[in-house]
Write an enzyme that holds these catalytic residues in place. Structure first.
Site, PDB file in Angstrom:
ATOM      1  N   GLN A 103      19.350 -11.125  -6.455  1.00  0.00           N
ATOM      2  CA  GLN A 103      19.111 -10.296  -5.274  1.00  0.00           C
ATOM      3  C   GLN A 103      20.401  -9.656  -4.771  1.00  0.00           C
ATOM      4  OE1 GLN A 103      19.039 -11.954  -1.089  1.00  0.00           O
ATOM      5  NE2 GLN A 103      16.861 -11.931  -1.508  1.00  0.00           N
ATOM      6  N   TYR A 283       8.715 -13.189   4.130  1.00  0.00           N
ATOM      7  CA  TYR A 283       9.821 -13.124   3.181  1.00  0.00           C
ATOM      8  C   TYR A 283       9.950 -11.743   2.553  1.00  0.00           C
ATOM      9  CZ  TYR A 283      13.292 -13.924  -0.246  1.00  0.00           C
ATOM     10  OH  TYR A 283      14.455 -13.794  -0.956  1.00  0.00           O
ATOM     11  N   LEU A 284       8.838 -11.133   2.191  1.00  0.00           N
ATOM     12  CA  LEU A 284       8.891  -9.806   1.578  1.00  0.00           C
ATOM     13  C   LEU A 284       9.532  -8.795   2.518  1.00  0.00           C
ATOM     14  CD1 LEU A 284       8.228  -7.858  -0.715  1.00  0.00           C
ATOM     15  CD2 LEU A 284       5.916  -7.632   0.235  1.00  0.00           C
ATOM     16  N   ALA A 285       9.288  -8.946   3.812  1.00  0.00           N
ATOM     17  CA  ALA A 285       9.890  -8.034   4.789  1.00  0.00           C
ATOM     18  C   ALA A 285      11.407  -8.004   4.639  1.00  0.00           C
ATOM     19  CB  ALA A 285       9.499  -8.457   6.201  1.00  0.00           C
ATOM     20  N   ASP A 286      12.021  -9.183   4.449  1.00  0.00           N
ATOM     21  CA  ASP A 286      13.475  -9.241   4.250  1.00  0.00           C
ATOM     22  C   ASP A 286      13.901  -8.419   3.041  1.00  0.00           C
ATOM     23  OD1 ASP A 286      13.437 -11.044   6.320  1.00  0.00           O
ATOM     24  OD2 ASP A 286      13.693 -12.809   5.060  1.00  0.00           O
ATOM     25  N   GLN A 287      13.087  -8.490   1.976  1.00  0.00           N
ATOM     26  CA  GLN A 287      13.438  -7.854   0.710  1.00  0.00           C
ATOM     27  C   GLN A 287      13.330  -6.330   0.744  1.00  0.00           C
ATOM     28  OE1 GLN A 287      14.329  -9.968  -2.186  1.00  0.00           O
ATOM     29  NE2 GLN A 287      14.608 -11.104  -0.294  1.00  0.00           N
ATOM     30  N   HIS A 308      15.600 -13.905  10.272  1.00  0.00           N
ATOM     31  CA  HIS A 308      16.146 -13.468   8.981  1.00  0.00           C
ATOM     32  C   HIS A 308      16.076 -11.946   8.865  1.00  0.00           C
ATOM     33  CE1 HIS A 308      17.264 -14.949   4.918  1.00  0.00           C
ATOM     34  NE2 HIS A 308      17.262 -16.132   5.496  1.00  0.00           N
TER      35      HIS A 308
END
Length: 338
Positions: A103, A283-287, A308
């Site tokens: 990442q 979690y996907l939002a962070d990505q 996060h």
């Protein structure tokens, strides 16, 4: 000479994401940075092996000069050079997350002078990081819509605490970024349950699948037995395919925690996602923040902005000339570029 950006590693959630995002953005923009109080919000502050591997990987890929790249260091100075495509291999030397190292460096390789392959050995099924299947099945299809072409392959599983897993990604330079619009999830098409086992009795997986099936109508129920030497380990996943997006949730099994309790944790997480009309999980939002910022436009909806997510946005805004807007309405938070 570009100005040095000063970052406080204790801001927001105070974890490793601040460092990883800063490394990515520094390589992309050519802006040097210094970070203090690295991972101040964690029980073991400073650079662990996973974070140190990310620093060393970034250093090699762009020929950076770096100060403070040592285990447990809480201050780092990073001066990037030019990103170069190539064939890279990095070893964490522990069960630290291989996907989090990927990442860190992959966004920079979107701007490289040619295609690249990056292989990282370490942990692949870690309770605090996305597994490779999340990257393959959830993130990369969305990146492809944005004009970003990368393909991740899981070569060998590595569970905590032994590690020993291997993940590799092939990535090409981006010709043109497209904008991503993920305002609505759409209707659910199907749900798939999956259990991975390595050196763990099969009845554990059967009980986990039964717990999932007791709460959801599963289109598929898959149990995968891995070679014993890749364990011991157990991961339970549930994939939600909707009209506009596929999301994937997972829980890593732990010793002395029953199969039913492990699967129930996953059920709770998926129900929380489905209770909101938001398209994107936490979690996907962070990505999505970094590629969306690089595209200069786009939006997605999430149920609640995590610490996060807010921390990641703050770091991105320090490096790139973008501003994010977060608007709460109709039970979701709409995240977009202003």
């Amino acid at each position: 000479m570009k100005r040095m950006i000063a970052l406080d590693g204790a801001q927001g959630e105070g974890g490793g994401q601040i460092l990883r995002s800063a490394l990515s953005l520094s390589m992309i923009t050519g802006q040097p940075f210094t970070i203090t109080d690295i991972r101040a919000g964690r029980a073991k502050p400073g650079l662990l092996r996973q974070h140190l591997t990310a620093v060393k990987a970034a250093t090699e890929i762009c020929r950076a000069t770096v100060e403070g790249a040592e285990l447990r260091a809480q201050r780092l100075i990073f001066r990037p050079g030019t990103v170069r495509g190539g064939d890279y291999r990095f070893a964490i030397g522990s069960a630290g997350s291989s996907t989090l190292v990927l990442q860190t460096v992959l966004p920079a390789l979107w701007f490289a002078d040619g295609p690249s392959r990056v292989e990282v050995s370490g942990g692949t099924d870690n309770p605090s990081a996305p597994p490779a299947d999340f990257i393959r099945r959830v993130l990369e299809p969305l990146l492809a819509k944005m004009g970003i072409h990368q393909q991740t392959t899981l070569l060998r599983h590595g569970f905590y605490p032994a590690g020993g897993g291997v993940v590799a990604t092939e990535v090409s330079p981006v010709a043109l970024f497209n904008t991503l619009q993920l305002g609505e999830r759409g209707n659910i098409v199907q749900m798939r349950g999956e259990v991975l086992l390595a050196g763990v009795p099969r009845h554990v997986a059967e009980r986990e699948i039964a717990t999932l099936a007791g709460s959801f109508s599963l289109h598929e129920q898959n149990i995968h037995n891995l070679p014993r030497d890749q364990g011991p380990g157990n991961t339970v996943s549930l994939e939600v395919e909707s009209e506009n997006i596929t999301e994937r949730f997972f829980v890593v099994g732990e010793k002395r925690i029953s199969a039913e309790v492990v699967a129930a944790q996953l059920v709770k997480e998926v129900k929380r996602y489905l209770a909101s009309p938001a398209a994107v999980g936490e979690y996907l939002a962070d990505q999505l923040v970094l590629p969306m910022a690089l595209a200069g436009a786009g939006e997605f909806t999430v149920a609640h902005p995590s610490c996060h997510l807010l921390t990641n946005i703050a770091v991105v805004e320090r490096f790139l000339p973008v501003r994010f807007s977060l608007v709460e309405a109709d039970g979701v938070t709409r995240v977009s570029i202003e």
